[in-house]
Design a protein around this motif. Structure first.
Motif, short mmCIF file in Angstrom:
data_model
loop_
_atom_site.label_atom_id
_atom_site.label_comp_id
_atom_site.label_asym_id
_atom_site.label_seq_id
_atom_site.Cartn_x
_atom_site.Cartn_y
_atom_site.Cartn_z
N VAL A 5 0.84 -1.19 0.00
CA VAL A 5 0.00 0.00 0.00
C VAL A 5 0.88 1.24 0.00
N GLU A 6 0.81 1.99 -1.09
CA GLU A 6 1.58 3.22 -1.23
C GLU A 6 0.82 4.40 -0.64
N SER A 7 1.57 5.39 -0.19
CA SER A 7 0.98 6.64 0.29
C SER A 7 2.01 7.76 0.12
N GLY A 8 1.53 8.99 0.24
CA GLY A 8 2.44 10.13 0.21
C GLY A 8 2.45 10.93 -1.07
N GLY A 9 1.69 10.50 -2.07
CA GLY A 9 1.65 11.25 -3.31
C GLY A 9 0.87 12.55 -3.14
N GLY A 10 0.91 13.38 -4.18
CA GLY A 10 0.19 14.64 -4.12
C GLY A 10 0.57 15.57 -5.24
N LEU A 11 0.07 16.80 -5.13
CA LEU A 11 0.35 17.86 -6.10
C LEU A 11 1.36 18.82 -5.49
N VAL A 12 2.49 18.99 -6.17
CA VAL A 12 3.53 19.90 -5.68
C VAL A 12 4.03 20.74 -6.85
N GLN A 13 4.83 21.74 -6.51
CA GLN A 13 5.43 22.59 -7.53
C GLN A 13 6.84 22.10 -7.86
N ALA A 14 7.30 22.47 -9.02
CA ALA A 14 8.67 22.11 -9.42
C ALA A 14 9.66 22.62 -8.37
N GLY A 15 10.61 21.75 -8.01
CA GLY A 15 11.59 22.08 -7.00
C GLY A 15 11.23 21.60 -5.61
N ASP A 16 9.98 21.22 -5.40
CA ASP A 16 9.54 20.73 -4.09
C ASP A 16 10.00 19.30 -3.86
N SER A 17 9.69 18.82 -2.66
CA SER A 17 10.01 17.44 -2.28
C SER A 17 8.77 16.70 -1.82
N LEU A 18 8.83 15.38 -1.96
CA LEU A 18 7.79 14.48 -1.45
C LEU A 18 8.47 13.22 -0.97
N ARG A 19 7.86 12.57 0.01
CA ARG A 19 8.33 11.25 0.43
C ARG A 19 7.19 10.26 0.29
N PHE A 69 16.50 11.44 -6.07
CA PHE A 69 15.65 10.51 -5.33
C PHE A 69 16.51 9.59 -4.48
N THR A 70 15.95 9.19 -3.32
CA THR A 70 16.63 8.24 -2.45
C THR A 70 15.64 7.19 -1.97
N ILE A 71 16.00 5.93 -2.19
CA ILE A 71 15.18 4.82 -1.71
C ILE A 71 15.78 4.31 -0.41
N SER A 72 14.91 3.95 0.52
CA SER A 72 15.36 3.40 1.79
C SER A 72 14.30 2.45 2.31
N ARG A 73 14.65 1.71 3.35
CA ARG A 73 13.68 0.78 3.91
C ARG A 73 13.87 0.65 5.41
N ASP A 74 12.78 0.29 6.08
CA ASP A 74 12.80 0.00 7.50
C ASP A 74 12.19 -1.37 7.66
N ASN A 75 13.02 -2.37 7.82
CA ASN A 75 12.50 -3.74 7.89
C ASN A 75 11.68 -4.00 9.14
N ALA A 76 11.95 -3.25 10.19
CA ALA A 76 11.16 -3.41 11.42
C ALA A 76 9.73 -2.93 11.22
N GLY A 80 1.80 -2.70 -5.72
CA GLY A 80 0.76 -1.93 -5.05
C GLY A 80 -0.16 -1.30 -6.07
N GLN A 81 -1.13 -0.54 -5.57
CA GLN A 81 -2.12 0.11 -6.44
C GLN A 81 -1.62 1.43 -7.01
N GLY A 82 -0.58 1.97 -6.45
CA GLY A 82 -0.01 3.20 -6.97
C GLY A 82 -0.49 4.44 -6.24
N THR A 83 0.32 5.49 -6.31
CA THR A 83 -0.02 6.78 -5.75
C THR A 83 0.37 7.86 -6.77
N GLN A 84 -0.52 8.83 -6.96
CA GLN A 84 -0.31 9.84 -7.98
C GLN A 84 0.62 10.95 -7.47
N VAL A 85 1.60 11.27 -8.28
CA VAL A 85 2.48 12.41 -8.02
C VAL A 85 2.35 13.35 -9.22
#
Length: 126
Positions: free
Chosen positions: A5-19, A68-75, A117-122
């Motif tokens: 299950v993905e989350s965290g997508g949204g509408l942002v402006q160029a130069g912004d960040s999202l996680r 972009f940076t990918i990371s994980r928390d196995n816990a 997953g089902q995907g999240t829109q960015v």
């Protein structure tokens, strides 16, 4: 049955960040490589980033390397995608996927990821 299950997508402006976050079900999350892919309107699904089951090997598409940076928390059974310096061309639906058990952390092929997953829109506006 694996659920992602993905989350965290949204509408942002160029130069912004999202996680983006991707929460996975099951007890075996830590055994599997995980990946992020994206699909822009009218285009195929493209590789973005992948991370090994240990978390110490990552691999990126050239188009996102350094931003972009990918990371994980196995816990927490969760994989993340930190996206900085976003560009309008990053606009897409972003998908999380589970890959190979005890993999290399460098596989960018969609066929190597059987669970999605089902995907999240960015959306990045200029």
């Amino acid at each position: 049955q694996v659920q992602l299950v993905e989350s965290g997508g949204g509408l942002v402006q160029a130069g912004d960040s999202l996680r983006l976050s991707c929460a996975a079900s099951g007890r075996t999350f830590s055994r599997y490589d995980m990946g992020w892919f994206r699909q822009a309107p009218g285009k195929g699904r493209d590789f973005v980033a992948t991370i090994s089951w240990t978390g110490d090997i990552t691999y990126y598409a050239d188009s996102v390397k350094g931003r972009f940076t990918i990371s994980r928390d196995n816990a927490k059974n969760t994989v993340y995608l930190q996206m900085n310096s976003l560009k309008p061309e990053d606009t897409a639906v972003y998908y999380c996927a589970r890959g190979t058990s005890y993999g290399s952390g460098t596989d960018s092929r969609t066929e190597s990821y059987p669970y999605w997953g089902q995907g999240t829109q960015v959306t990045v506006s200029s």
